[in-house]
Design a protein around this motif. Structure first.
Motif, PDB file in Angstrom:
ATOM      1  N   MET A 199      -6.958   1.262   0.752  1.00 41.19           N
ATOM      2  CA  MET A 199      -7.186   1.308   2.056  1.00 41.19           C
ATOM      3  C   MET A 199      -7.923   2.605   2.371  1.00 41.19           C
ATOM      4  O   MET A 199      -7.836   3.673   1.966  1.00 41.19           O
ATOM      5  N   ASN A 200      -8.977   2.505   3.371  1.00 38.55           N
ATOM      6  CA  ASN A 200      -9.670   3.883   3.729  1.00 38.55           C
ATOM      7  C   ASN A 200      -9.630   3.901   5.194  1.00 38.55           C
ATOM      8  O   ASN A 200      -8.895   3.187   5.785  1.00 38.55           O
ATOM      9  N   ASP A 201     -10.268   4.902   5.692  1.00 38.52           N
ATOM     10  CA  ASP A 201     -10.162   5.223   7.234  1.00 38.52           C
ATOM     11  C   ASP A 201     -10.613   4.124   8.045  1.00 38.52           C
ATOM     12  O   ASP A 201      -9.687   3.778   9.043  1.00 38.52           O
ATOM     13  N   VAL A 222      -0.431   7.086   9.857  1.00 35.09           N
ATOM     14  CA  VAL A 222      -1.454   7.385   8.893  1.00 35.09           C
ATOM     15  C   VAL A 222      -1.893   8.815   9.143  1.00 35.09           C
ATOM     16  O   VAL A 222      -2.372   9.113  10.234  1.00 35.09           O
ATOM     17  N   HIS A 230       4.424  10.177   2.496  1.00 39.08           N
ATOM     18  CA  HIS A 230       3.405   9.480   3.215  1.00 39.08           C
ATOM     19  C   HIS A 230       3.404   7.811   2.900  1.00 39.08           C
ATOM     20  O   HIS A 230       2.863   6.975   3.672  1.00 39.08           O
ATOM     21  N   ALA A 231       4.067   7.573   1.954  1.00 38.41           N
ATOM     22  CA  ALA A 231       4.410   6.112   1.600  1.00 38.41           C
ATOM     23  C   ALA A 231       5.279   5.591   2.622  1.00 38.41           C
ATOM     24  O   ALA A 231       5.000   4.219   3.139  1.00 38.41           O
ATOM     25  N   GLN A 277       3.452   4.665   5.784  1.00 44.80           N
ATOM     26  CA  GLN A 277       2.639   3.655   5.675  1.00 44.80           C
ATOM     27  C   GLN A 277       3.370   2.591   5.587  1.00 44.80           C
ATOM     28  O   GLN A 277       2.918   1.400   6.297  1.00 44.80           O
ATOM     29  N   HIS A 310      -7.635   1.475   7.910  1.00 44.88           N
ATOM     30  CA  HIS A 310      -6.614   1.747   8.664  1.00 44.88           C
ATOM     31  C   HIS A 310      -6.952   1.748  10.449  1.00 44.88           C
ATOM     32  O   HIS A 310      -6.009   1.382  11.114  1.00 44.88           O
ATOM     33  N   GLN A 335       0.621   4.185  -2.825  1.00 41.35           N
ATOM     34  CA  GLN A 335       0.435   5.570  -2.411  1.00 41.35           C
ATOM     35  C   GLN A 335       1.620   6.413  -3.220  1.00 41.35           C
ATOM     36  O   GLN A 335       1.492   7.568  -3.308  1.00 41.35           O
ATOM     37  N   ARG A 356      -9.519  11.547  13.783  1.00 44.03           N
ATOM     38  CA  ARG A 356      -8.739  10.654  13.955  1.00 44.03           C
ATOM     39  C   ARG A 356      -7.720  11.006  14.964  1.00 44.03           C
ATOM     40  O   ARG A 356      -7.222  11.869  15.057  1.00 44.03           O
ATOM     41  N   HIS A 365      -7.336  12.249   0.728  1.00 45.58           N
ATOM     42  CA  HIS A 365      -6.989  11.447  -0.630  1.00 45.58           C
ATOM     43  C   HIS A 365      -8.145  12.024  -1.866  1.00 45.58           C
ATOM     44  O   HIS A 365      -7.841  12.124  -2.806  1.00 45.58           O
ATOM     45  N   HIS A 402       0.849  -1.420   0.173  1.00 44.29           N
ATOM     46  CA  HIS A 402      -0.004   0.002   0.030  1.00 44.29           C
ATOM     47  C   HIS A 402       0.814   1.053  -0.088  1.00 44.29           C
ATOM     48  O   HIS A 402       0.368   2.194  -0.449  1.00 44.29           O
ATOM     49  N   ASN A 424      -6.275  11.538   5.606  1.00 44.53           N
ATOM     50  CA  ASN A 424      -7.479  10.615   5.845  1.00 44.53           C
ATOM     51  C   ASN A 424      -8.291  10.559   4.415  1.00 44.53           C
ATOM     52  O   ASN A 424      -7.834  10.946   3.427  1.00 44.53           O
ATOM     53  N   ASP A 425      -9.563   9.947   4.458  1.00 45.27           N
ATOM     54  CA  ASP A 425     -10.302   9.779   3.106  1.00 45.27           C
ATOM     55  C   ASP A 425     -10.700  10.981   2.447  1.00 45.27           C
ATOM     56  O   ASP A 425     -10.436  11.289   1.264  1.00 45.27           O
ATOM     57  N   ASN A 478       3.702  12.488  -1.790  1.00 39.68           N
ATOM     58  CA  ASN A 478       3.204  10.991  -1.854  1.00 39.68           C
ATOM     59  C   ASN A 478       4.503  10.176  -1.182  1.00 39.68           C
ATOM     60  O   ASN A 478       3.779   9.134  -0.602  1.00 39.68           O
ATOM     61  N   VAL A 516      -5.091   4.500  -4.027  1.00 35.33           N
ATOM     62  CA  VAL A 516      -5.477   4.422  -2.635  1.00 35.33           C
ATOM     63  C   VAL A 516      -6.418   3.375  -2.593  1.00 35.33           C
ATOM     64  O   VAL A 516      -7.865   3.646  -3.004  1.00 35.33           O
TER      65      VAL A 516
END
Lengths: 406, 406
Positions: A268-270, B266, B255-256, B259, A273, A259, B197, B273, A255, B269-270, B252, A266
């Motif tokens: 995976m979503n909230d 993380v 954030h990769a 992850q 996670h 990203q 979150r 993205h 993943h 969030n949704d 990116n 993308v």
């Protein structure tokens, strides 16, 4: 008329396949390793009839007639017929190769759940073709040409798909590396996420990652090679804790390269996670009390659903934890929320209750859970009542509830 | 009593700082590059008084008295006093080094918005300390010891923070590489996400990534080095399209590797993205019509808020697009939703309308937008009415609305 009916399983990769070195032959950039799941809870089913009286090739998928022109299906069909024709003198299939073919397929698990049904579907198609034309030997390299990961569904238990070195893909095959019961009493819980977001199909996503992600170069050239070796060692030594760590690391790395793609893929979503974070917290509790064999691990394919590998001893506790952290929607009860192998969620300790509450989500973030286990490879069903085609007409059975009109 | 009041800006990195080679001195594993933002919309403000009559050191942050024992503040204070004492004969600060100090700081932008306020805060503290003790020369390596990225807020425009090679960090400094107006009429839009979150603090997150991510090795040893060189070239040549591509790629990639961390860090969030996907789609529209200079790029720090760099010519259009794709909550109007530089969102073409609707979200996914621009470095405010401390008592002004009782 000759008719066979087969089922084939879904598989879940613990070392992920992401990226092709050949798009047409579907040759991957790295080896992958998967668990084949039990067909009791999820499987594809295919009936194939061949007959000299059929006027044309026909194909029904999940109750709807479809074109057989799909190049991936054609590649599978062509390759099986080629193999059959090579040994037609021994097998007596001569002649039948010219007969038209009727194929009827369906999945017994809910569609639109984002669960990779193409792996089970193509494994089932190719296995059934093999049966109807009397092919012997490995079919994984044929299934691979339908959908890459389908090759792993040709075998049960733990399966390795070798990327192979040859340009023609002949050595890009799957082989079982451990039987279904290798990790005794292992359970699998699939958390089906209620997802409203759009997806990037995995063929397009993989292509884009290979073209644009710098980190992907490192994954392919370094990281996944050493992790695969470590995973095989962990499997051979039945080192469950190490197996879990490697599984989560490889899911996270896949993943991560998604990203790192432009534009990012993308999946995976909230909710995904939050499930992953909950599993890490659960493992912290278990590790603190010395129970590394009670560790749970997650893996996510190109979608938001978590697939959890769970020692049988803690499956009830995990189901309780998931139900509390992700309450079912008001219209559901425990039986419709937890499907598959019947198991009551057990009461939680105060520590686990507070853990679930900390990550607590509004109702309905997960659609339902599928509780299943590891299983065997494709099956040839000898019971003719299992056929999806009417044995006299070669057309889909009406009483099957397929909604197919012949 | 001697009093100074200064303001310092926020900065947003386009080549990200993620990972330390020394935790105490705050030395990074890679160079980073940032835009300093205008202080009209967002800044930290600090008043420092020193007096022989003060009984003890005191510190007020955002209206609340805090301890000065924080080791990062102490490191900054110690280093500034050390530099001052080295030149005390010339500067006449001898004696004042033993006076107690009162520090009063606040941010003029909303707290709890997840906007890295520590960079502006520490840059302001260190700049004001420099003013009060009459320090000349570069303060970026002092600010760095407060909060790594604070060193970049010591200068305006485009700023590079060199990771440095020395063990003592003396060459890990920030330097301006282009003035605020280098990309003429550039605007910045910050999309503040409504996020429920939990976060992993960036100090803990960085440490965890360095320890557990394999991809991080490649980022540090290969990827970010070549991207930084490409970014400097793009900036020098004013290649806006390339600048955008590199900025998004580095965000990116950061954030990769987050992850790829175990457990994963993380931050997006949704909603984050969805903003990123919308920007890629918007750029596709602009590129299709040949307007590569109208390209917009995003970058995300260790939080869910998008920071967008937008050519002035399309800022109205972008605001219109964001308002339609992320409608304000029912209690907001355009003026409270789009803060900062006043700009009316312009009407959208049919193509952009359908693009916004495709990605359309429920209301309230974004809290508000901050429309700002690139700006200059810290300022010494000579107007004594700007002071946060009462010039006679050295205690926080009551009329300041700080809610601080002296």
């Amino acid at each position: 008329m000759k008719t066979v009916t087969c089922t084939a399983p879904v598989n879940i990769a613990v070392i992920k396949y992401w990226g092709k070195r050949d798009e047409t032959l579907i040759l991957p950039l790295n080896d992958s390793i998967s668990f084949t799941l039990s067909q009791d809870e999820m499987c594809a089913k295919t009936t194939i009839s061949i007959s000299p009286t059929f006027k044309e090739d026909k194909f029904w998928l999940n109750g709807k007639e479809e074109s057989l022109e799909n190049p991936r299906i054609q590649n599978c069909l062509k390759e099986v017929r080629r193999r059959a024709s090579k040994r037609k003198h021994e097998s007596g299939v001569e002649g039948t190769l010219n007969w038209h073919i009727h194929i009827c397929s369906k999945n017994n698990f809910p569609t639109a759940a984002g669960l990779a049904s193409s792996a089970a579907g193509y494994a089932c198609l190719v296995y059934a073709l093999g049966q109807v034309y009397g092919i012997e030997g490995d079919l994984s390299s044929v299934a691979r040409q339908g959908s890459g990961s389908a090759c792993r569904s040709i075998y049960g238990g733990l399966v390795q798909w070798y990327k192979g070195e040859e340009d023609d893909g002949t050595d890009s095959v799957a082989r079982p590396i451990a039987p279904p019961g290798h990790f005794p009493d292992l359970r699998v819980v699939i958390c089906v996420a209620n997802d409203g977001r759009k997806k990037t199909g995995s063929t397009i996503g993989m292509r884009r990652t290979v073209l644009t992600s710098r980190l992907m170069q490192y994954r392919i050239q370094e990281s996944v090679i050493s992790r695969t070796a470590a995973m095989i060692k962990a499997i051979k030594e039945k080192d469950w804790s190490e197996f879990c760590d490697l599984t989560m690391a490889d899911s996270n790395e896949m993943h991560a390269v998604c990203q790192d793609t432009s534009p990012p893929c993308v999946y995976m979503n909230d909710t995904s996670h939050t499930v992953a974070a909950l599993i890490h917290q659960y493992n912290d509790v278990k590790t603190a009390s010395g129970n590394v064999n009670h560790k749970v691990c997650y893996t996510f394919d190109a979608g938001p659903n978590a697939c959890l590998f769970v020692p049988g001893a803690v499956v009830g506790e995990l189901l309780g934890l998931l139900m509390r952290a992700f309450p079912p929607s008001p219209t559901q009860n425990t039986d419709t929320y937890i499907t598959g192998i019947p198991t009551q969620p057990t009461d939680l300790t105060r520590e686990l209750k507070s853990l679930a509450d900390e990550d607590g989500q509004p109702t309905g973030k997960l659609k339902y859970l599928i509780h299943t286990k590891v299983g065997d490879g494709p099956r040839d069903l000898t019971d003719s009542s299992a056929s999806l085609l009417d044995l006299s007409t070669g057309l889909p059975k009406q009483e099957d509830g397929n909604g197919v009109s012949p």
